[in-house]
Design an enzyme around this catalytic site. Sequence first.
Site, PDB file in Angstrom:
ATOM      1  N   ARG A 113       0.858  -1.178   0.000  1.00  0.00           N
ATOM      2  CA  ARG A 113       0.000   0.000   0.000  1.00  0.00           C
ATOM      3  C   ARG A 113       0.897   1.232   0.000  1.00  0.00           C
ATOM      4  O   ARG A 113       2.023   1.190   0.487  1.00  0.00           O
ATOM      5  CB  ARG A 113      -0.876   0.007   1.254  1.00  0.00           C
ATOM      6  CG  ARG A 113      -1.821  -1.169   1.361  1.00  0.00           C
ATOM      7  CD  ARG A 113      -2.514  -1.168   2.724  1.00  0.00           C
ATOM      8  NE  ARG A 113      -3.395  -2.308   2.852  1.00  0.00           N
ATOM      9  CZ  ARG A 113      -3.060  -3.469   3.435  1.00  0.00           C
ATOM     10  NH1 ARG A 113      -1.849  -3.629   3.951  1.00  0.00           N
ATOM     11  NH2 ARG A 113      -3.935  -4.443   3.523  1.00  0.00           N
ATOM     12  N   LYS A 173      -1.590  -1.860   7.871  1.00  0.00           N
ATOM     13  CA  LYS A 173      -2.798  -1.277   8.457  1.00  0.00           C
ATOM     14  C   LYS A 173      -3.032  -1.853   9.848  1.00  0.00           C
ATOM     15  O   LYS A 173      -2.654  -2.981  10.135  1.00  0.00           O
ATOM     16  CB  LYS A 173      -4.001  -1.601   7.562  1.00  0.00           C
ATOM     17  CG  LYS A 173      -4.023  -0.800   6.288  1.00  0.00           C
ATOM     18  CD  LYS A 173      -5.068  -1.265   5.304  1.00  0.00           C
ATOM     19  CE  LYS A 173      -6.467  -1.190   5.817  1.00  0.00           C
ATOM     20  NZ  LYS A 173      -7.472  -1.454   4.793  1.00  0.00           N
ATOM     21  N   HIS A 229      -2.996   2.481  -5.578  1.00  0.00           N
ATOM     22  CA  HIS A 229      -3.679   1.211  -5.314  1.00  0.00           C
ATOM     23  C   HIS A 229      -3.913   0.408  -6.594  1.00  0.00           C
ATOM     24  O   HIS A 229      -4.102  -0.808  -6.540  1.00  0.00           O
ATOM     25  CB  HIS A 229      -5.000   1.492  -4.599  1.00  0.00           C
ATOM     26  CG  HIS A 229      -5.223   0.648  -3.399  1.00  0.00           C
ATOM     27  ND1 HIS A 229      -4.395   0.670  -2.294  1.00  0.00           N
ATOM     28  CD2 HIS A 229      -6.171  -0.270  -3.131  1.00  0.00           C
ATOM     29  CE1 HIS A 229      -4.842  -0.189  -1.402  1.00  0.00           C
ATOM     30  NE2 HIS A 229      -5.905  -0.775  -1.879  1.00  0.00           N
ATOM     31  N   ARG A 248      -1.580  -2.496  -6.808  1.00  0.00           N
ATOM     32  CA  ARG A 248      -1.943  -3.593  -5.893  1.00  0.00           C
ATOM     33  C   ARG A 248      -3.028  -4.461  -6.534  1.00  0.00           C
ATOM     34  O   ARG A 248      -2.954  -5.686  -6.525  1.00  0.00           O
ATOM     35  CB  ARG A 248      -2.413  -2.973  -4.580  1.00  0.00           C
ATOM     36  CG  ARG A 248      -2.588  -3.908  -3.439  1.00  0.00           C
ATOM     37  CD  ARG A 248      -2.804  -3.078  -2.161  1.00  0.00           C
ATOM     38  NE  ARG A 248      -3.359  -3.863  -1.096  1.00  0.00           N
ATOM     39  CZ  ARG A 248      -2.650  -4.623  -0.278  1.00  0.00           C
ATOM     40  NH1 ARG A 248      -1.344  -4.694  -0.409  1.00  0.00           N
ATOM     41  NH2 ARG A 248      -3.238  -5.309   0.679  1.00  0.00           N
ATOM     42  N   HIS A 294      -3.975  -9.765   3.513  1.00  0.00           N
ATOM     43  CA  HIS A 294      -5.364  -9.580   3.917  1.00  0.00           C
ATOM     44  C   HIS A 294      -5.675 -10.478   5.096  1.00  0.00           C
ATOM     45  O   HIS A 294      -5.251 -11.634   5.131  1.00  0.00           O
ATOM     46  CB  HIS A 294      -6.314  -9.925   2.765  1.00  0.00           C
ATOM     47  CG  HIS A 294      -6.302  -8.897   1.683  1.00  0.00           C
ATOM     48  ND1 HIS A 294      -6.612  -9.195   0.382  1.00  0.00           N
ATOM     49  CD2 HIS A 294      -6.027  -7.568   1.699  1.00  0.00           C
ATOM     50  CE1 HIS A 294      -6.529  -8.101  -0.350  1.00  0.00           C
ATOM     51  NE2 HIS A 294      -6.164  -7.103   0.430  1.00  0.00           N
ATOM     52  N   TYR A 304      -9.998  -7.403  -4.794  1.00  0.00           N
ATOM     53  CA  TYR A 304      -8.778  -7.077  -5.520  1.00  0.00           C
ATOM     54  C   TYR A 304      -8.593  -7.926  -6.761  1.00  0.00           C
ATOM     55  O   TYR A 304      -8.162  -7.439  -7.791  1.00  0.00           O
ATOM     56  CB  TYR A 304      -7.560  -7.270  -4.610  1.00  0.00           C
ATOM     57  CG  TYR A 304      -7.381  -6.146  -3.650  1.00  0.00           C
ATOM     58  CD1 TYR A 304      -6.449  -5.154  -3.894  1.00  0.00           C
ATOM     59  CD2 TYR A 304      -8.141  -6.057  -2.504  1.00  0.00           C
ATOM     60  CE1 TYR A 304      -6.274  -4.111  -3.023  1.00  0.00           C
ATOM     61  CE2 TYR A 304      -7.989  -5.013  -1.619  1.00  0.00           C
ATOM     62  CZ  TYR A 304      -7.051  -4.044  -1.890  1.00  0.00           C
ATOM     63  OH  TYR A 304      -6.897  -3.013  -1.029  1.00  0.00           O
TER      64      TYR A 304
END
Length: 179
Positions: free
Chosen positions: A28, A52, A123, A126, A149, A158
Site C-alpha cells: 500500500r 494497516k 492502489h 496492488r 489480507h 482485488y
Amino acid sequence: MCSRPATVARRPADATIILLLLARLGLRAGEVVALQLEDINWRAGEILIRGKGLLHDRMPIPEDVGEALASYLRRDRLPCQTRRVFVCTRAPRRGFAGPSTLTTIVRRALHRANLQPEFKGAHLLRHSLATSMLRCGATMGEIGEVLRHRAPNTTEIYAKVDFDGLRSLAHSWPMEGAQ
C-alpha cells in the site's frame, strides 16, 4: 512537512523503486511511505511492512526488487538525517508527507506510458498484482497472503475475475434434446 512540489519523486530512481515496491510486492502507498532503513533485513532477504491496524509483517524481497532497492540506497537516495527510505527532493529533506505523494508518482508514470486506466492511484498496482497472480493460477488464499489480507473476502475485491478469459476455457453446454 514537504511542500507539494518537493514531495514528488523527480529522479527516475526514486520513481522506479517506488513503482517496483507497489507493483511487485503489492504494498500500500502508506506502507511504502513508512518504510525505514532498518526495516530492510539484507541478510534474511526480507522487509518489514508496517501495515494497516499497526500490524507488522515480514515479506521476502524478490531479487530484482532487492537489487533495485540496494542500488537506489547506494547511489540515488539523497543524504539526510531521516531513517525513512524515501525522502523529499528539496530541503528540508524528510520522509514523504503522506501516501498521496505516491499517487502522484503513479499518475505521472501512467501518463508517460500513455496508459489511461479508470483508476490512476497507487492502489491500481496492488489490484494489478492480484489480477496478474489470479491469471497465473494463484489461489485466492495465496493472493490474500501476498496482499496481507486478514479476511478472505477482502481478496475477492482485488482479484477481479477475467470472465472473457474464463469463457474461452469453458466447454460448450450440450444442447441435445433442447427445445
